[in-house]
Design a protein around this motif. Structure first.
Motif, PDB file in Angstrom:
ATOM      1  N   LEU A  92      91.343  38.990  71.448  1.00 48.36           N
ATOM      2  CA  LEU A  92      91.944  38.819  70.128  1.00 48.36           C
ATOM      3  C   LEU A  92      92.017  40.148  69.385  1.00 48.36           C
ATOM      4  O   LEU A  92      93.023  40.483  68.759  1.00 48.36           O
ATOM      5  CB  LEU A  92      91.139  37.814  69.298  1.00 48.36           C
ATOM      6  CG  LEU A  92      91.178  36.351  69.743  1.00 48.36           C
ATOM      7  CD1 LEU A  92      90.269  35.505  68.864  1.00 48.36           C
ATOM      8  CD2 LEU A  92      92.609  35.814  69.706  1.00 48.36           C
ATOM      9  N   ASP A  93      90.930  40.927  69.465  1.00 48.86           N
ATOM     10  CA  ASP A  93      90.883  42.214  68.782  1.00 48.86           C
ATOM     11  C   ASP A  93      92.014  43.126  69.267  1.00 48.86           C
ATOM     12  O   ASP A  93      92.592  43.888  68.491  1.00 48.86           O
ATOM     13  CB  ASP A  93      89.519  42.864  69.025  1.00 48.86           C
ATOM     14  CG  ASP A  93      89.111  43.810  67.917  1.00 48.86           C
ATOM     15  OD1 ASP A  93      89.485  43.557  66.753  1.00 48.86           O
ATOM     16  OD2 ASP A  93      88.421  44.803  68.203  1.00 48.86           O
ATOM     17  N   GLU A 126      91.184  27.880  65.317  1.00 54.39           N
ATOM     18  CA  GLU A 126      90.889  28.788  64.214  1.00 54.39           C
ATOM     19  C   GLU A 126      90.238  30.049  64.787  1.00 54.39           C
ATOM     20  O   GLU A 126      89.313  29.989  65.603  1.00 54.39           O
ATOM     21  CB  GLU A 126      89.935  28.127  63.213  1.00 54.39           C
ATOM     22  CG  GLU A 126      89.672  28.993  62.001  1.00 54.39           C
ATOM     23  CD  GLU A 126      88.780  28.298  60.971  1.00 54.39           C
ATOM     24  OE1 GLU A 126      88.289  28.989  60.067  1.00 54.39           O
ATOM     25  OE2 GLU A 126      88.585  27.066  61.101  1.00 54.39           O
ATOM     26  N   LEU A 127      90.730  31.203  64.368  1.00 53.79           N
ATOM     27  CA  LEU A 127      90.316  32.451  64.988  1.00 53.79           C
ATOM     28  C   LEU A 127      88.927  32.886  64.521  1.00 53.79           C
ATOM     29  O   LEU A 127      88.638  32.866  63.320  1.00 53.79           O
ATOM     30  CB  LEU A 127      91.311  33.564  64.645  1.00 53.79           C
ATOM     31  CG  LEU A 127      92.772  33.353  65.040  1.00 53.79           C
ATOM     32  CD1 LEU A 127      93.598  34.576  64.678  1.00 53.79           C
ATOM     33  CD2 LEU A 127      92.895  33.061  66.522  1.00 53.79           C
ATOM     34  N   PRO A 128      88.061  33.292  65.455  1.00 51.89           N
ATOM     35  CA  PRO A 128      86.741  33.812  65.062  1.00 51.89           C
ATOM     36  C   PRO A 128      86.835  35.211  64.462  1.00 51.89           C
ATOM     37  O   PRO A 128      85.955  35.629  63.718  1.00 51.89           O
ATOM     38  CB  PRO A 128      85.963  33.826  66.388  1.00 51.89           C
ATOM     39  CG  PRO A 128      87.008  33.918  67.444  1.00 51.89           C
ATOM     40  CD  PRO A 128      88.209  33.191  66.928  1.00 51.89           C
ATOM     41  N   PRO A 133      90.212  44.234  59.807  1.00 48.85           N
ATOM     42  CA  PRO A 133      89.034  43.517  59.319  1.00 48.85           C
ATOM     43  C   PRO A 133      87.745  44.259  59.632  1.00 48.85           C
ATOM     44  O   PRO A 133      87.603  44.872  60.684  1.00 48.85           O
ATOM     45  CB  PRO A 133      89.094  42.189  60.082  1.00 48.85           C
ATOM     46  CG  PRO A 133      89.830  42.524  61.336  1.00 48.85           C
ATOM     47  CD  PRO A 133      90.824  43.577  60.973  1.00 48.85           C
ATOM     48  N   ASP A 134      86.819  44.186  58.714  1.00 55.32           N
ATOM     49  CA  ASP A 134      85.505  44.817  58.914  1.00 55.32           C
ATOM     50  C   ASP A 134      84.546  43.770  59.453  1.00 55.32           C
ATOM     51  O   ASP A 134      83.707  43.230  58.735  1.00 55.32           O
ATOM     52  CB  ASP A 134      85.007  45.401  57.585  1.00 55.32           C
ATOM     53  CG  ASP A 134      83.705  46.185  57.764  1.00 55.32           C
ATOM     54  OD1 ASP A 134      83.410  46.558  58.914  1.00 55.32           O
ATOM     55  OD2 ASP A 134      83.001  46.396  56.762  1.00 55.32           O
ATOM     56  N   TYR A 135      84.678  43.483  60.734  1.00 52.63           N
ATOM     57  CA  TYR A 135      83.852  42.476  61.386  1.00 52.63           C
ATOM     58  C   TYR A 135      82.826  43.158  62.288  1.00 52.63           C
ATOM     59  O   TYR A 135      83.058  44.264  62.767  1.00 52.63           O
ATOM     60  CB  TYR A 135      84.726  41.519  62.209  1.00 52.63           C
ATOM     61  CG  TYR A 135      85.272  40.352  61.420  1.00 52.63           C
ATOM     62  CD1 TYR A 135      84.912  39.047  61.734  1.00 52.63           C
ATOM     63  CD2 TYR A 135      86.126  40.556  60.342  1.00 52.63           C
ATOM     64  CE1 TYR A 135      85.402  37.976  61.011  1.00 52.63           C
ATOM     65  CE2 TYR A 135      86.627  39.490  59.610  1.00 52.63           C
ATOM     66  CZ  TYR A 135      86.255  38.203  59.948  1.00 52.63           C
ATOM     67  OH  TYR A 135      86.739  37.137  59.216  1.00 52.63           O
ATOM     68  N   PRO A 136      81.676  42.513  62.535  1.00 55.91           N
ATOM     69  CA  PRO A 136      80.673  43.126  63.422  1.00 55.91           C
ATOM     70  C   PRO A 136      81.270  43.469  64.783  1.00 55.91           C
ATOM     71  O   PRO A 136      82.045  42.686  65.350  1.00 55.91           O
ATOM     72  CB  PRO A 136      79.601  42.030  63.542  1.00 55.91           C
ATOM     73  CG  PRO A 136      79.780  41.175  62.339  1.00 55.91           C
ATOM     74  CD  PRO A 136      81.245  41.201  62.027  1.00 55.91           C
ATOM     75  N   LEU A 171      80.910  40.917  67.669  1.00 57.66           N
ATOM     76  CA  LEU A 171      81.815  39.770  67.585  1.00 57.66           C
ATOM     77  C   LEU A 171      83.207  40.171  68.064  1.00 57.66           C
ATOM     78  O   LEU A 171      83.877  39.420  68.788  1.00 57.66           O
ATOM     79  CB  LEU A 171      81.873  39.242  66.153  1.00 57.66           C
ATOM     80  CG  LEU A 171      82.679  37.956  65.931  1.00 57.66           C
ATOM     81  CD1 LEU A 171      82.065  36.801  66.714  1.00 57.66           C
ATOM     82  CD2 LEU A 171      82.749  37.608  64.453  1.00 57.66           C
ATOM     83  N   ARG A 172      83.633  41.361  67.674  1.00 57.88           N
ATOM     84  CA  ARG A 172      84.952  41.842  68.111  1.00 57.88           C
ATOM     85  C   ARG A 172      84.987  42.046  69.624  1.00 57.88           C
ATOM     86  O   ARG A 172      85.991  41.762  70.266  1.00 57.88           O
ATOM     87  CB  ARG A 172      85.289  43.142  67.388  1.00 57.88           C
ATOM     88  CG  ARG A 172      85.571  42.970  65.900  1.00 57.88           C
ATOM     89  CD  ARG A 172      85.728  44.312  65.212  1.00 57.88           C
ATOM     90  NE  ARG A 172      86.717  45.135  65.889  1.00 57.88           N
ATOM     91  CZ  ARG A 172      86.824  46.447  65.703  1.00 57.88           C
ATOM     92  NH1 ARG A 172      85.970  47.082  64.918  1.00 57.88           N
ATOM     93  NH2 ARG A 172      87.768  47.121  66.338  1.00 57.88           N
ATOM     94  N   LEU A 173      83.872  42.529  70.205  1.00 59.45           N
ATOM     95  CA  LEU A 173      83.844  42.730  71.655  1.00 59.45           C
ATOM     96  C   LEU A 173      83.775  41.407  72.408  1.00 59.45           C
ATOM     97  O   LEU A 173      84.333  41.276  73.495  1.00 59.45           O
ATOM     98  CB  LEU A 173      82.652  43.609  72.032  1.00 59.45           C
ATOM     99  CG  LEU A 173      82.723  45.069  71.571  1.00 59.45           C
ATOM    100  CD1 LEU A 173      81.458  45.816  71.975  1.00 59.45           C
ATOM    101  CD2 LEU A 173      83.953  45.763  72.140  1.00 59.45           C
ATOM    102  N   GLN A 174      83.117  40.422  71.830  1.00 59.83           N
ATOM    103  CA  GLN A 174      83.058  39.105  72.458  1.00 59.83           C
ATOM    104  C   GLN A 174      84.454  38.479  72.544  1.00 59.83           C
ATOM    105  O   GLN A 174      84.783  37.792  73.509  1.00 59.83           O
ATOM    106  CB  GLN A 174      82.119  38.194  71.665  1.00 59.83           C
ATOM    107  CG  GLN A 174      81.921  36.828  72.299  1.00 59.83           C
ATOM    108  CD  GLN A 174      80.999  35.940  71.465  1.00 59.83           C
ATOM    109  OE1 GLN A 174      80.462  36.373  70.443  1.00 59.83           O
ATOM    110  NE2 GLN A 174      80.819  34.704  71.897  1.00 59.83           N
ATOM    111  N   TYR A 175      85.262  38.739  71.514  1.00 57.67           N
ATOM    112  CA  TYR A 175      86.638  38.229  71.472  1.00 57.67           C
ATOM    113  C   TYR A 175      87.617  39.401  71.570  1.00 57.67           C
ATOM    114  O   TYR A 175      88.573  39.505  70.817  1.00 57.67           O
ATOM    115  CB  TYR A 175      86.871  37.423  70.196  1.00 57.67           C
ATOM    116  CG  TYR A 175      86.074  36.148  70.149  1.00 57.67           C
ATOM    117  CD1 TYR A 175      86.528  34.996  70.788  1.00 57.67           C
ATOM    118  CD2 TYR A 175      84.851  36.097  69.497  1.00 57.67           C
ATOM    119  CE1 TYR A 175      85.781  33.823  70.762  1.00 57.67           C
ATOM    120  CE2 TYR A 175      84.096  34.934  69.463  1.00 57.67           C
ATOM    121  CZ  TYR A 175      84.571  33.798  70.098  1.00 57.67           C
ATOM    122  OH  TYR A 175      83.839  32.635  70.068  1.00 57.67           O
TER     123      TYR A 175
END
Length: 599
Positions: free
Chosen positions: A131-132, A109-111, A118-121, A124-128
């Motif tokens: 995927l981003d 399941e994708l974080p 998506p408006d994600y922090p 979190l986007r840099l950690q993954y």
């Protein structure tokens, strides 16, 4: 047939109908239309719609796949049914009827989602980030960056430049930021430095007899991150030329940068405001725009109106002028801002910026309204209106004091007014050369004259100008053959004609308190080279990330870097920086001393 694919997911067209093909990629989306399964299969090149029905041997596997699984699909290309053609998709006329599906790898399941925006922090986007980067928009940004750098290389080669690599492990340099140091295992207690820029090496290349150098160079600076600057590592278009004047550098590089921005600005609906670019002296930029990197899309130009306040009824400013000869009053026009509501809003903004306020006049029929206008009187208020070319319905704001202390705030007010009144032309790239930078500045912390910018620049007037200066005030008046390229409020590039004479180099550093021995010790490679015939030379360096940011309408440079650090200079993907094992520290002959805890 190839083990994984005969075509990419962006390749199939109506001419392929009837062919059996093999695709591999990521499951973008799965849609169940009443027993009929549709899989959008995605790879780097595009998306192909895949269909599986209950009669297909691939149907059972198709039912099990989920988003971002990696699969291989064999099948027959067929025409999409009437009414289902997707004109927005290059493969939109066809679909692949699946006969076999192989799952190559599954996805948890994708974080963070990879579909949409998506408006994600950000952390979190840099950690993954891996995927981003699958997101269509971000993927396209990175590919656009590659297109831009490829074009730059092409245009530089066409202009007669050659790309030279320069060392990464080098000595510390005086670029103005902190170095990243690399401890030496072989030479105990000594350190290499990662290059803040290839400055000295590219000058040595000119001394070596090479004529036109460029490099898309990695640079490393241990400085605080900003929206327009990456922490740690960034890339720049680094340039150097021999036997050139400042004007020749301009006439060589301006067409290249212009060509890049015309080519890549057109798809996003932006054009250059003016060509050739204006050349604005540093002092004029500060006085008119309150910045050495003005946003010229904003038409507001400030003006000195000190004489209209001298001896006037507006006692606050008049008293300041009488008391201190350095005090000036600057006016910031606000075309269309002639309402009390807008003026009060700007005054409140100034107070929020830590200022006492922002004095103003707004002009209405036969009246200069507001406290300043009433105390200044109709004659002086009208003189200001005439000087600035204002009319009924306009306003003007004032700042007063020593310009050295308030010019940055005045520039911020100019920007704020331009944005609030929608005066800034968002459809343009507004370039300019900022020229005639001060060679020296006053270092308040150390109470001495110091270099204001690049210490390897040639002072205007050369050695004679340095020898003629007798006081700190004289040195602070000297200008340099130093220049910046600015665009839309950003410093895009910086450069200079270099100081290639060892006697001039020593004298320039002596003014800052360094001796000839210091110069030889710190910059020995360059100093020695200058003893053996150095050509007049000069160049510049332009930030790649800033260029790409502007050419893609991105919000900050982290969006156009592939694997950036976050705003705290941490690489969340690779967990860097991290502690080194004791064994490594012993091999490097270093010990970590923890910072003292503050009470």
């Amino acid at each position: 047939m190839h083990r994984y694919r005969s075509h990419t997911c962006g390749a199939l067209r109506s001419t392929d109908i009837g062919n059996n093909v093999r695709l591999s990629g990521w499951v973008h989306r799965v849609r169940d239309h009443g027993g009929l399964l549709f899989i959008d299969l995605r790879d780097h090149y595009g998306i192909t719609q895949v269909v599986a029905d209950p009669d297909s041997p691939a149907f059972k596997t198709a039912e099990s796949v989920r988003s971002e699984w990696v699969i291989r699909i064999d099948g027959a290309v067929r025409q999409r049914p009437e009414g289902t053609v997707n004109a927005d998709l290059p493969t939109g006329e066809i679909e692949l009827f699946a006969s076999e599906i192989e799952v190559l790898s599954q996805a948890k399941e994708l974080p963070v989602p990879v579909f949409g925006e998506p408006d994600y922090p950000e952390d979190l986007r840099l950690q993954y980030r891996f995927l981003d980067l699958r997101r269509e928009s971000l993927h396209a940004l990175i590919m656009k960056r590659l297109q831009i750098t490829r074009a730059i290389r092409q245009y530089m080669h066409e202009a007669g430049f050659n790309e030279f690599p320069t060392p990464i492990l080098t000595a510390s340099s005086p670029e103005g930021a902190r170095d990243f140091l690399v401890p030496s295992r072989i030479h105990a207690g000594k350190f290499y430095a990662l290059p803040q820029a290839p400055q000295i090496y590219k000058q040595l290349l000119m001394v070596s007899g090479f004529d036109r150098y460029f490099q898309i160079a990695p640079c490393f600076r241990d400085e605080d991150p900003r929206a327009d600057r990456l922490p740690g590592e960034f890339y720049q278009l680094d340039v150097e030329m021999s036997f050139v004047t400042q004007d020749e550098i301009f006439s060589t590089m301006e067409p290249i940068i212009t060509r890049v921005f015309e080519e890549f600005g057109k798809p996003i609906g932006k054009a250059l405001k003016t060509t050739p670019w204006p050349r604005i002296p540093y002092d004029e930029a500060i006085a008119k725009y309150g910045s050495d990197k003005p946003d010229l899309r904003n038409p507001i130009e400030m003006a000195d109106v000190t004489e209209q306040f001298r001896g006037s009824g507006f006692k606050i400013f008049a008293g300041m002028i009488d008391k201190d000869p350095k005090v000036r009053v600057w006016a910031i026009p606000a075309p269309g801002g002639g309402s009390r509501a807008f003026c009060d809003r700007m005054n409140a903004w100034a107070q929020g910026e830590g200022q006492p306020g922002l004095a103003y006049i707004f002009y209405r029929e036969n009246e200069a309204a507001g406290p300043v206008g009433k105390n200044l009187g109709p004659e002086r208020s009208e003189a200001i209106r005439t000087q600035l070319g204002l009319k009924e319905g306009d306003a003007v704001f004032f700042t007063a004091g020593n310009p050295a202390r308030f010019y940055k705030f005045a520039g911020e007010a100019r920007t704020r007014i331009g944005d609030e009144l929608k005066l800034t032309d968002e459809s343009k790239f507004a370039f300019a050369w900022i020229v005639d930078f001060p060679f020296y500045e006053w270092n308040e912390e150390e109470k001495k004259v110091d270099f204001s910018h690049n210490p390897f620049s040639m002072p205007q007037g050369g050695l004679e100008a340095l020898q003629a200066a007798k006081s700190d005030e004289d040195f602070l008046k000297l200008k340099a053959h130093q220049y910046d390229i600015v665009c839309n409020g950003y410093e895009l590039a910086s450069g200079s004609v270099r100081n290639h004479r060892p006697d001039t180099m020593v004298k320039a550093f002596e003014v800052t308190g360094l001796t000839q021995a210091d110069v030889e010790a710190r910059f020995g490679g360059l100093y020695r080279a200058f003893q053996y015939g150095a050509p007049p030379h000069g160049g510049m360096a332009a930030g790649i990330e800033r260029m790409v940011m502007l050419l893609t309408d991105s919000k900050n440079v982290r969006e156009v870097a592939i694997f950036p650090m976050n705003q705290q200079a941490a690489d969340l993907l690779m967990n860097a920086p991290s502690e080194a094992p004791p064994k490594h520290l012993r091999e490097l002959h270093i010990r970590v001393v923890a910072p003292e805890k503050k009470d």
